[in-house]
Write a protein that holds these residues in place. Structure first.
Motif, short mmCIF file in Angstrom:
data_model
loop_
_atom_site.label_atom_id
_atom_site.label_comp_id
_atom_site.label_asym_id
_atom_site.label_seq_id
_atom_site.Cartn_x
_atom_site.Cartn_y
_atom_site.Cartn_z
N GLY A 184 0.80 -1.22 0.00
CA GLY A 184 0.00 0.00 0.00
C GLY A 184 0.82 1.27 0.00
N CYS A 185 1.98 1.25 0.65
CA CYS A 185 2.79 2.47 0.76
C CYS A 185 4.12 2.36 0.01
CB CYS A 185 3.05 2.80 2.23
SG CYS A 185 1.58 3.29 3.14
N GLU A 186 4.18 1.47 -0.98
CA GLU A 186 5.42 1.31 -1.74
C GLU A 186 5.84 2.61 -2.42
OE1 GLU A 186 3.53 -2.78 -1.61
OE2 GLU A 186 2.85 -0.71 -1.89
N ASP A 187 4.87 3.33 -2.97
CA ASP A 187 5.21 4.58 -3.66
C ASP A 187 5.72 5.63 -2.68
OD1 ASP A 187 2.58 4.41 -2.67
OD2 ASP A 187 1.93 6.12 -3.86
N TRP A 188 5.09 5.75 -1.51
CA TRP A 188 5.52 6.72 -0.49
C TRP A 188 6.95 6.39 -0.04
CZ3 TRP A 188 2.00 8.08 4.31
CH2 TRP A 188 2.45 9.27 4.89
N ASP A 189 7.22 5.12 0.16
CA ASP A 189 8.56 4.69 0.56
C ASP A 189 9.60 5.12 -0.48
OD1 ASP A 189 10.57 2.92 1.98
OD2 ASP A 189 10.45 1.88 0.07
N LEU A 190 9.29 4.93 -1.76
CA LEU A 190 10.22 5.34 -2.82
C LEU A 190 10.42 6.85 -2.82
CD1 LEU A 190 11.90 4.69 -5.37
CD2 LEU A 190 9.78 5.05 -6.69
N TYR A 191 9.35 7.61 -2.66
CA TYR A 191 9.47 9.08 -2.67
C TYR A 191 10.35 9.56 -1.53
CZ TYR A 191 5.22 8.50 -5.51
OH TYR A 191 4.31 8.10 -6.45
N LEU A 192 10.21 8.93 -0.35
CA LEU A 192 11.04 9.32 0.80
C LEU A 192 12.52 9.07 0.52
CD1 LEU A 192 8.83 7.96 3.72
CD2 LEU A 192 9.38 10.35 3.28
N LEU A 230 5.79 0.27 8.70
CA LEU A 230 7.05 -0.28 8.22
C LEU A 230 7.85 0.77 7.46
CD1 LEU A 230 6.01 -3.85 7.01
CD2 LEU A 230 7.47 -3.28 8.96
N VAL A 231 7.17 1.56 6.63
CA VAL A 231 7.85 2.60 5.86
C VAL A 231 8.42 3.67 6.78
CG1 VAL A 231 7.47 4.49 4.22
CG2 VAL A 231 6.55 2.22 3.74
N MET A 232 7.64 4.11 7.77
CA MET A 232 8.11 5.16 8.66
C MET A 232 9.20 4.66 9.60
SD MET A 232 6.87 7.94 7.86
CE MET A 232 5.81 8.29 6.47
N GLU A 233 9.15 3.39 9.95
CA GLU A 233 10.22 2.83 10.78
C GLU A 233 11.54 2.87 10.02
OE1 GLU A 233 11.42 -1.52 12.69
OE2 GLU A 233 9.33 -1.06 12.21
N ASP A 234 11.50 2.52 8.74
CA ASP A 234 12.72 2.60 7.94
C ASP A 234 13.18 4.04 7.79
OD1 ASP A 234 12.70 -0.11 7.63
OD2 ASP A 234 11.81 -0.10 5.63
N SER A 235 12.25 4.95 7.58
CA SER A 235 12.60 6.36 7.41
C SER A 235 13.26 6.92 8.67
CB SER A 235 11.36 7.18 7.05
OG SER A 235 11.66 8.55 6.93
#
Length: 631
Positions: A184-192, A230-235
């Protein structure tokens, strides 16, 4: 034939209802130097047949196939097979308006290599292609990392045009989320990841139609929430320079977004769950009047669901139309002015963290330089330098334009010592078994450090409003500054204590080696209290007055000017639970008795100080997201 400049990447899975309209919107673009790579991700309907028909009709359309591995893997396959310098992702159910690629390509033509991504505004369309909502979007440009953590202002996966170099530097779409059932948030993860190294630019036009489909991935609140975290944890791990409040506010905004999606699709349990999570992380949400209507409506629908099914008012499996619900929510002016202002203030603060000019018509400026991840050593050096500067500032401000300057830190305790000696030793004949001036002064120094630190630290945040409001300023350093400043005054007065000890016949020996340990324990203990009081005082301003009264009472319950051995047995409980009484006894063991402090007692103080410091710091961090609103 020359290689295409733009490679359009379209993952498709069971998209027969929309893939035709999507491809038509691409092939009708005013910019024609493109290739269109469509990946059939193991579709089980007629999607493959539709794509093959377009391949026969237009040679720019290229079909790729893979088993069902997910949207990220499908995009990555197309990117790997593409030839273009610019990559344009597009979901199989969205559409582009005719000038989309032309406007975005123009931004890249004269831009430096530092420009990595160009986005635009988008409209919401329903399953039939009718417009649900359209309006102006965000205008963040330049270094946008903190703003992008705060919210995915790019909007969706069909909006950006991305330089190929970005994928080579930061990697492609993450397939890890699918492995954790968190798509669901693959695109947001890439943009970050792109924002950490490249600039962003916006085309302030509506160029994309973002289709709202019932049952889509974005409507699964549990999976989307798992993907987001998961995305924010990586960020967080990659970008410690992003202020922590940005992540907290981001979580609140994301759960409000999920709440609206669940509400629009008729998922009332999901609506209430997301609303609860949003309110739990940020009580400011309660200022948004619409959440009360959503809460009542969702609760009522859940409570009456068995009855409504029984009487046939709703059929199982039937869901309300997302588009109608979304339009109704968006059109009502139900946001309170206070809530709206808070959101605007937060948005401005986050944008200033990126040092990005707004609106985008202005030139984007960068004051912080590269947002590359700073090393731990660099951050530590920065914090030490900042602490040094703030402590120096406090000392200079306190004694500015005074005749004696910092010598007042010696004169003041000496005057207080003379009063104590006269009143308690000469008039009241208080006996201690030691040279009274050295006995009292050793207690006075420890108590003065504790009392002055807590008195000043209580207002450390409220008296430094301008610093706290500065983007990226580490607010937890303020109580440390106060405690450190008063530690310096303690150390400055130690020579006076040494003179008194010599006058009283005390023999200083190896026991002085234990002094740093006791100093560290008192520093930790005082700082733990300082964190608690300074954070509480931001939201409850009477704290500073209560602290003053409590410290005055605690002073008389602490053996500063009297011997604890003279306290009747029935009152010694107050000394036993008073950590400052034990600390002062530790100092006197070192200075007066030339012995090591009681080890079990000192060990217990270390444990108490460590726990208090940990709890105090956590409370301070949790409350810090409200500092800007309360100051």
């Amino acid at each position: 034939m020359d290689s295409p400049l733009v490679s359009v990447v379209i993952p498709a899975y069971n998209a027969v209802a929309y893939i035709g309209a999507t491809l038509d919107s691409v092939l009708s673009q005013t910019y024609e130097n493109i290739e269109v790579l469509v990946v059939d991700d193991g579709s089980q309907d007629r999607t493959l047949a539709v794509i093959e028909a377009y391949c026969r009709k237009d040679g720019r359309v290229i079909l790729l196939r893979q088993p069902n591995l997910g949207v990220a893997a499908a995009r990555n396959l197309a990117i790997q097979a593409s030839q273009g310098t610019l990559i344009a992702p597009l979901d199989a159910d969205d559409i582009w308006y005719p000038h989309k690629l032309e406007r975005q390509v123009q931004c890249f033509l004269d831009a430096p290599p530092q420009l990595g991504l160009v986005y635009s505004w988008f409209s919401l369309i329903d399953e039939a292609g009718s417009t649900l909502w359209s309006g102006s979007g965000h205008q963040f440009e330049g270094k946008v990392l903190a703003s992008l953590v705060y919210q995915n202002f790019v909007g969706n996966a069909s909006v950006p045009l991305i330089r190929r170099d970005c994928f080579e530097k930061v990697g492609v779409y993450s397939t890890r989320l699918r492995e954790h059932n968190a798509q669901g948030c693959e695109d947001w993860d890439l943009y970050l990841r792109i924002a950490e190294h490249y600039d962003f630019q916006v085309v302030p036009e509506l160029l994309v139609g973002y289709r709202q489909v019932n049952g889509s991935m974005a409507c699964n609140s549990k999976v989307m929430a798992r993907s987001y975290h998961l995305v924010m944890e990586d960020s967080r791990g990659r970008c410690p320079e992003v202020p922590e409040p940005v992540y907290l506010w981001s979580s609140t905004k994301f759960y409000l977004y999920l709440m609206s999606r669940c509400y629009g699709s008729g998922d009332y349990p999901g609506t209430l769950s997301c609303l609860y999570r949003a309110v739990r992380s940020d009580f400011v949400v309660l200022l948004w009047l619409r959440v009360y209507a959503i809460f009542l409506k969702s609760t009522l629908m859940l409570a009456t669901q068995p009855l409504r099914r029984q009487i046939g008012r709703t059929r199982p499996g039937t869901q309300p139309q997302l588009g109608t619900r979304a339009r109704r929510i968006g059109d009502r002016p139900t946001i309170s002015k206070r809530y709206q202002q808070i959101q605007l203030d937060r948005l401005a603060w986050v944008a200033s963290s990126d040092s990005t000019a707004r609106p985008a018509a202005q030139a984007a400026v960068t004051l912080r330089g590269s947002l590359g991840r700073p090393t731990t050593r660099r951050r530590l050096i920065h914090l030490v330098n900042l602490l040094s500067e703030l402590v120096s500032r406090d000392i200079k401000v306190q004694y500015q334009r005074s005749a004696l300057g910092v010598l007042w830190s010696l004169v003041s305790p000496l005057m207080q010592l003379l009063i104590f000696v006269f009143l308690f030793n000469q008039v009241l004949s208080v006996k201690t078994g030691y040279f009274y001036p050295s006995f009292t002064f050793s207690g006075m120094l420890a108590w003065a450090w504790f009392q002055m630190s807590l008195s000043q630290a209580t207002g450390a945040v409220t008296s430094n409003r301008e610093l706290v409001r500065q983007p990226g300023f580490p607010a937890p350093i303020l109580p440390v500054v106060t405690v450190t400043t008063n530690l310096i005054y303690f150390l400055i007065a130690l020579p006076i204590l040494a003179v008194l000890l010599v006058a009283g016949g005390s023999n200083l020996g190896f026991s002085l080696l234990a002094l740093p340990v006791v100093l560290v324990v008192q520093f930790m203990l005082t700082l733990g209290f300082a964190y608690l009081l300074s954070s509480i005082n931001v939201v409850f301003r009477d704290t500073q007055h209560i602290v003053g009264v409590c410290l005055q009472l605690l002073f008389y319950l602490t053996p500063v000017f009297y011997d604890p051995a003279t306290i009747p047995e029935r009152y010694r409980f107050f000394l036993a639970v008073n950590p400052m009484a034990h600390l002062i006894e530790a100092y006197r063991a070192i200075f007066l008795r030339a012995s090591v402090p009681d080890i079990p007692t000192l060990g217990a103080l270390v444990g108490i100080a460590a726990v208090l410091l940990g709890v105090g710091h956590q409370v301070f961090v949790r409350v810090s997201d409200r500092f800007i609103e309360e100051l």
